[in-house]
Design a protein around this motif. Structure first.
Motif, PDB file in Angstrom:
ATOM      1  N   PHE A  67       0.840  -1.198   0.000  1.00 29.33           N
ATOM      2  CA  PHE A  67       0.000   0.000   0.000  1.00 29.33           C
ATOM      3  C   PHE A  67       0.874   1.247   0.000  1.00 29.33           C
ATOM      4  O   PHE A  67       2.081   1.184   0.223  1.00 29.33           O
ATOM      5  CB  PHE A  67      -0.930   0.004   1.220  1.00 29.33           C
ATOM      6  N   LYS A  68       0.231   2.387  -0.225  1.00 27.18           N
ATOM      7  CA  LYS A  68       0.913   3.676  -0.163  1.00 27.18           C
ATOM      8  C   LYS A  68       0.080   4.609   0.681  1.00 27.18           C
ATOM      9  O   LYS A  68      -1.082   4.800   0.349  1.00 27.18           O
ATOM     10  CB  LYS A  68       1.052   4.251  -1.575  1.00 27.18           C
ATOM     11  N   PRO A  69       0.604   5.165   1.764  1.00 23.58           N
ATOM     12  CA  PRO A  69       1.957   4.969   2.289  1.00 23.58           C
ATOM     13  C   PRO A  69       2.122   3.621   2.988  1.00 23.58           C
ATOM     14  O   PRO A  69       1.140   3.001   3.401  1.00 23.58           O
ATOM     15  CB  PRO A  69       2.073   6.096   3.322  1.00 23.58           C
ATOM     16  N   ALA A 118      -0.575   0.519  -4.111  1.00 23.29           N
ATOM     17  CA  ALA A 118      -1.982   0.909  -4.207  1.00 23.29           C
ATOM     18  C   ALA A 118      -2.283   1.877  -3.073  1.00 23.29           C
ATOM     19  O   ALA A 118      -1.938   1.595  -1.922  1.00 23.29           O
ATOM     20  CB  ALA A 118      -2.872  -0.328  -4.081  1.00 23.29           C
ATOM     21  N   PRO A 119      -2.909   3.019  -3.367  1.00 22.45           N
ATOM     22  CA  PRO A 119      -3.188   3.976  -2.289  1.00 22.45           C
ATOM     23  C   PRO A 119      -4.134   3.386  -1.244  1.00 22.45           C
ATOM     24  O   PRO A 119      -5.065   2.653  -1.583  1.00 22.45           O
ATOM     25  CB  PRO A 119      -3.864   5.151  -2.999  1.00 22.45           C
ATOM     26  N   LEU A 120      -3.877   3.708   0.015  1.00 21.72           N
ATOM     27  CA  LEU A 120      -4.847   3.402   1.064  1.00 21.72           C
ATOM     28  C   LEU A 120      -6.081   4.240   0.812  1.00 21.72           C
ATOM     29  O   LEU A 120      -6.035   5.250   0.109  1.00 21.72           O
ATOM     30  CB  LEU A 120      -4.259   3.758   2.432  1.00 21.72           C
ATOM     31  N   ALA A 140      -7.828  -2.755  -4.840  1.00 24.31           N
ATOM     32  CA  ALA A 140      -6.800  -1.967  -5.528  1.00 24.31           C
ATOM     33  C   ALA A 140      -5.440  -2.667  -5.450  1.00 24.31           C
ATOM     34  O   ALA A 140      -4.663  -2.659  -6.409  1.00 24.31           O
ATOM     35  CB  ALA A 140      -6.710  -0.569  -4.916  1.00 24.31           C
ATOM     36  N   LEU A 141      -5.156  -3.287  -4.300  1.00 22.03           N
ATOM     37  CA  LEU A 141      -3.884  -4.009  -4.153  1.00 22.03           C
ATOM     38  C   LEU A 141      -3.853  -5.220  -5.092  1.00 22.03           C
ATOM     39  O   LEU A 141      -2.870  -5.449  -5.802  1.00 22.03           O
ATOM     40  CB  LEU A 141      -3.700  -4.464  -2.702  1.00 22.03           C
ATOM     41  N   LEU A 142      -4.966  -5.953  -5.097  1.00 22.02           N
ATOM     42  CA  LEU A 142      -5.049  -7.143  -5.963  1.00 22.02           C
ATOM     43  C   LEU A 142      -4.917  -6.776  -7.435  1.00 22.02           C
ATOM     44  O   LEU A 142      -4.315  -7.510  -8.221  1.00 22.02           O
ATOM     45  CB  LEU A 142      -6.382  -7.874  -5.727  1.00 22.02           C
ATOM     46  N   ALA A 143      -5.468  -5.598  -7.796  1.00 26.46           N
ATOM     47  CA  ALA A 143      -5.437  -5.183  -9.204  1.00 26.46           C
ATOM     48  C   ALA A 143      -4.007  -4.945  -9.688  1.00 26.46           C
ATOM     49  O   ALA A 143      -3.743  -4.979 -10.885  1.00 26.46           O
ATOM     50  CB  ALA A 143      -6.277  -3.916  -9.393  1.00 26.46           C
TER      51      ALA A 143
END
Ligand SMILES: *Cc1c(COP(=O)(O)O)cnc(C)c1O
Length: 382
Positions: A128-130, A149-151, A161-164
């Motif tokens: 994730f970001k951050p 992927a943004p939090l 979003a992370l999975l993508a």
């Protein structure tokens, strides 16, 4: 044989910077300021540090005694592979010692996991970001693509979003729970769903550096069900709840074949003799550990309540720190506190310049923090 001729110095490539491009590009790790630095800079005594999530009670007396006992053996190499420490951790957590891997801080384990799983130029890593800066720093140094992927806006996890970001070349997914710097701790069902949805070649690394401070571990940690997830690793550390940040000692629970590989590639003596003794002693002092958890939980409630009353936005935290948004510029707030001898973390290094992270202190430190901030706000209004 002709005499050896040194290479002529190249004007655009001086010898000292002739290192791998990945090393030149590496962003430096930004650590919390030290008490000594601030004492000197502002000519203050009695500086308190609430910037690196250390244990506000120090470390256990059993640890101090073990360190004294071991001091005279400092000239000896430690036992290779620190088997006693691995066994002590396995016994304490009731797991197979073959699943345990210790490192020179969990930092070393993060670095080893990246290097053991990801091929430079081919594989990628997602997070994730951050997130904790070291995931990116070590990935980039290894020459491995790092995707983020943004939090969500409230700092909860956007799993889709992370999975993508993942594909068949994703070899690691890092998540931190409770998260740093937000303190967010998702229910374990979210972690389980992620572990089940990741591509088959992707290992899920769950960094639980702060899980000790979560009041309901069963509902938030995958640890009790780790055996069901051969694609998951849990990282823990002695740096926070056990008060051993300076000793550098972290550990992982990993599937046996991965744990075995990690132990083989680790530098032979990365756990030093004193760290091994300190870790074993720390596990024995359950009273100190429980006192720490109580002090942190009480301090967290107290600070959360006090700062909300002073118009800070305070985010829910299951860790030993609080993420906050001050009612005026975060940078100035941190500088004003520094000038009064209190070090907190201004989160510009996390690209969150409007936010502050404050570690929970002991009762005296929390009290001084609250009084100082109240005075600052009062002075600003006057
Ligand atoms: C503090 C911290 C660690 C622990 O690092 P050590 O190397 O064990 O001291 C790991 N991950 C995160 C997210 C942390 O904040």
């Amino acid at each position: 044989m002709p005499p050896l001729k040194p290479n002529p110095p190249s004007p655009d490539l001086p010898l000292l910077t002739d290192v791998r491009a990945e090393a030149l590009d590496c962003p430096p790790y930004v650590a919390g300021l030290s008490i000594e630095e601030i004492q000197e800079k502002y000519n203050l005594s009695g500086v308190i540090k609430l910037a690196s999530n250390e244990n506000p009670l120090g470390c256990s007396i059993l640890v101090k005694r073990a360190l004294c006992r071991k001091a005279a053996s400092a000239f000896r190499y430690p036992q290779s592979g620190s088997p006693k420490l691995h066994k002590a951790i396995a016994d304490h957590f009731r797991v197979d010692p073959a699943q345990v891997v210790c490192g020179n801080g969990s930092d070393e384990l993060i670095d080893l996991l990246i290097r053991i799983r990801a091929v430079p130029g081919t594989h990628n890593i997602v997070a994730f970001k951050p997130c904790f800066a070291l995931y990116e720093i070590q990935a980039r140094f290894a020459g491995v693509e790092f995707r983020q992927a943004p939090l969500k806006a409230d700092f909860t996890f956007d799993m889709p979003a992370l999975l993508a970001l993942t594909d068949e070349n994703t070899r690691l997914a890092f998540i931190t729970t409770p998260d740093n710097p937000s303190g967010h701790c998702p229910p374990v069902e979210e972690i389980i769903a992620l572990a089940q949805a990741l591509p088959p070649a992707c290992l899920l690394v769950i960094d639980e550096a702060y899980m000790d401070f979560c009041d309901d571990v069963a509902r938030h940690s995958l640890f009790p069900r780790l055996a069901e997830f051969p694609n998951a690793v849990i990282l823990r550390t002695f740096s926070k709840a056990y008060g051993l940040a300076g000793m550098r000692l972290g550990y992982a629970f990993a599937p046996v074949p991965l744990a075995d590989a990690l132990r083989r590639v680790r530098l032979p003596f990365s756990i030093n003799l004193l760290a091994e003794a300190a870790g074993i002693a720390a596990l024995q002092d359950t009273a100190f550990y429980e006192t720490t958890l109580r002090a942190v939980a009480e301090g967290r409630d107290l600070l959360s309540h006090a700062f909300k009353k002073m118009n800070f936005t305070v985010y829910p935290s299951k860790a030993n720190f609080l993420l906050m948004r001050p009612p005026y510029t975060a940078r100035r707030f941190a500088e004003d506190l520094l000038a009064r001898g209190i070090i907190v973390r201004w989160l510009t290094s996390y690209a969150m310049p409007d936010f502050i992270r404050i570690s929970i202190g002991n009762a005296e430190e929390n009290d001084r923090l609250c009084r100082t901030v109240a005075e600052m706000l009062h002075a600003a209004r006057a």
